[in-house]
Scaffold this active site. Structure first.
Site, PDB file in Angstrom:
ATOM      1  NE  ARG A 176    -132.082 -36.905  19.315  1.00 21.60           N
ATOM      2  CZ  ARG A 176    -132.899 -36.604  20.929  1.00 21.60           C
ATOM      3  NH1 ARG A 176    -131.947 -35.753  21.335  1.00 21.60           N
ATOM      4  NH2 ARG A 176    -132.365 -37.281  21.690  1.00 21.60           N
ATOM      5  N   GLY A 177    -135.356 -36.193  19.296  1.00 20.67           N
ATOM      6  CA  GLY A 177    -136.237 -36.522  19.736  1.00 20.67           C
ATOM      7  C   GLY A 177    -137.688 -36.700  19.729  1.00 20.67           C
ATOM      8  CB  ALA A 178    -140.308 -38.271  20.669  1.00 20.72           C
ATOM      9  NE  ARG A 183    -136.125 -39.846  13.113  1.00 22.53           N
ATOM     10  CZ  ARG A 183    -134.875 -40.224  13.909  1.00 22.53           C
ATOM     11  NH1 ARG A 183    -135.523 -39.110  15.169  1.00 22.53           N
ATOM     12  NH2 ARG A 183    -134.379 -40.602  14.705  1.00 22.53           N
ATOM     13  CG  ASP A 218    -138.595 -42.200  19.998  1.00 23.72           C
ATOM     14  OD1 ASP A 218    -138.381 -42.278  21.359  1.00 23.72           O
ATOM     15  OD2 ASP A 218    -138.348 -41.563  19.492  1.00 23.72           O
ATOM     16  CG  ASN A 257    -136.564 -44.397  24.946  1.00 22.11           C
ATOM     17  OD1 ASN A 257    -137.114 -43.458  24.000  1.00 22.11           O
ATOM     18  ND2 ASN A 257    -135.728 -44.338  25.563  1.00 22.11           N
ATOM     19  CD  GLN A 278    -129.033 -40.996  19.967  1.00 21.67           C
ATOM     20  OE1 GLN A 278    -128.033 -41.318  19.934  1.00 21.67           O
ATOM     21  NE2 GLN A 278    -129.767 -40.578  19.099  1.00 21.67           N
TER      22      GLN A 278
HETATM   23  O1  MRU Z   1    -133.198 -41.075  17.240  1.00 19.06           O
HETATM   24  P1  MRU Z   1    -133.882 -40.217  18.462  1.00 19.06           P
HETATM   25  O2  MRU Z   1    -132.669 -39.409  18.976  1.00 19.06           O
HETATM   26  O3  MRU Z   1    -134.279 -38.865  18.044  1.00 19.06           O
HETATM   27  O4  MRU Z   1    -134.722 -40.508  19.400  1.00 19.06           O
HETATM   28  C1  MRU Z   1    -134.389 -40.326  21.016  1.00 19.06           C
HETATM   29  C2  MRU Z   1    -135.206 -40.888  21.659  1.00 19.06           C
HETATM   30  O5  MRU Z   1    -135.359 -42.482  21.266  1.00 19.06           O
HETATM   31  C3  MRU Z   1    -135.514 -40.404  23.135  1.00 19.06           C
HETATM   32  O6  MRU Z   1    -135.754 -40.987  24.091  1.00 19.06           O
HETATM   33  C4  MRU Z   1    -137.178 -40.790  22.336  1.00 19.06           C
HETATM   34  O7  MRU Z   1    -137.476 -39.348  21.522  1.00 19.06           O
HETATM   35  C5  MRU Z   1    -137.015 -39.271  23.886  1.00 19.06           C
HETATM   36  S1  MRU Z   1    -137.049 -37.617  24.088  1.00 19.06           S
HETATM   37  C6  MRU Z   1    -137.724 -36.480  25.353  1.00 19.06           C
END
Ligand code: MRU
Length: 316
Positions: A48-50, A82, A216, A226, A175
């Site tokens: 996970r994470g963008a 996603r 994101d 985000n 997270q």
């Molecule tokens: O649902 P997630 O854990 O994928 O959400 C991630 C976030 O909101 C992060 O803050 C975002 O992707 C930035 S990661 C460098």
């Protein structure tokens, strides 16, 4: 700090992920042998994470190409895994002309390099003794290495600018409490996990100097999606006259999306909140550009009006 290949990598017959759902208690690898399995790993948040899900999608396409899978179908299933982080669609678009393993690995390495550059730019915004608050996890786990917001904190720490980090636990999937706290502990950076609802009183007590998060998707006008709860922090930060800095690579900037109202917000299973009662589970929210002090990409620090400054960031 975790090596990029430990977080996710492409092997001959599989994409391998460190399962982020189990961290920090267990370090378990998940092997995905098809693009559909990679898409499931993205959907279920093994990864996970963008930026990290963008890299995962690129590896999924490279794997599909190596195995002779239908690439149009691989693209479709990955693209639908996603909806909010634009890095996913960006990486799939990038892979269309060249679905090779070498190309996917270059996308991964480039994202890590962007993080290092953003971190340097962000550190220049901070004064010695900074007490920063961060939300969700925008560390190496979320970007495939080094991290965006957490990368900026690492660089600030190395430069002697950082005193302490407040880590929002980040409900419902924690997270912050699980992943960001673990990454900061590994780097020996002083930090404390707080309940998301504790941010207001810490700000009122003068214990927060800035809020730093990742993103994101950043719309053309600077509105930023985000993790759910970022918008609340932005409102609180404005009330307490604390700057909110968004740290994200240009691959998160989406000039095709005019403003935040056009950003698709993922709704996740209500069981992530409660198994017994009805629940709503929007996974992201949109922070209006007017509440953001600066957006930092690898090309530098961008300020309002974002319509102009971000156009330059993506073109750079
Ligand atoms: O649902 P997630 O854990 O994928 O959400 C991630 C976030 O909101 C992060 O803050 C975002 O992707 C930035 S990661 C460098």
């Amino acid at each position: 700090m975790l090596e990029p290949e430990r977080i996710l990598r492409l092997e001959d017959d599989a994409v391998v992920f460190l399962d982020q759902r189990l961290l920090p208690l267990e370090e378990v690898d998940v092997r995905c042998g098809t693009a559909a399995a990679v898409a499931e790993a993205i959907q279920t948040m093994v990864v996970r994470g963008a930026p990290a899900i963008g890299v995962a999608a690129a590896y999924g396409i490279a794997l599909a190409a190596a195995k002779g899978e239908d690439l149009a179908e691989a693209d479709r299933v990955l693209r639908e895994s996603r909806p909010t982080a634009v890095n996913l669609a960006w990486a799939l678009d990038e892979m269309r002309d060249d679905p090779s393993a070498e190309h996917a690995r270059r996308i991964h390495a480039d994202e890590v390099e962007r993080c290092r550059r953003m971190a340097g730019h962000t550190a220049e915004l901070l004064s010695p003794g900074t007490r920063a608050l961060t939300h969700c996890n925008a560390g190496g786990l979320a970007t495939g290495g080094y991290g965006s917001a957490v990368g900026a904190l690492l660089t600030a720490w190395e430069r002697g600018l950082l005193d302490h980090v407040w880590v929002d636990e980040t409900r419902p999937l924690l997270q912050g409490a699980r992943l960001t706290a673990w990454e900061l502990e590994t780097a020996s950076i002083p930090h404390a996990v707080i309940a998301d609802s504790a941010a207001a009183s810490l700000m009122a007590a003068g214990e927060v100097d800035c809020v730093i998060t990742g993103a994101d998707r950043i719309a053309a006008n600077g509105d930023t999606a985000n993790k759910i709860g970022t918008y609340s922090l932005a409102v609180l930060a404005r009330h307490h006259e604390i700057p909110l800095y968004i740290v994200a690579p240009s691959t998160t900037v989406d000039l095709q999306t005019p403003d935040g109202s056009a950003i698709p917000i993922e709704e996740r299973d209500s069981a992530e909140i409660t198994a017994r009662f009805a629940a709503r589970n929007p996974a992201f929210d949109v922070t209006p550009a007017e509440l953001i002090a600066a957006i930092v990409t690898e090309s530098g620090v961008h300020r309002a009006p974002y319509q102009q400054s971000l156009a330059g960031a993506v073109a750079a």
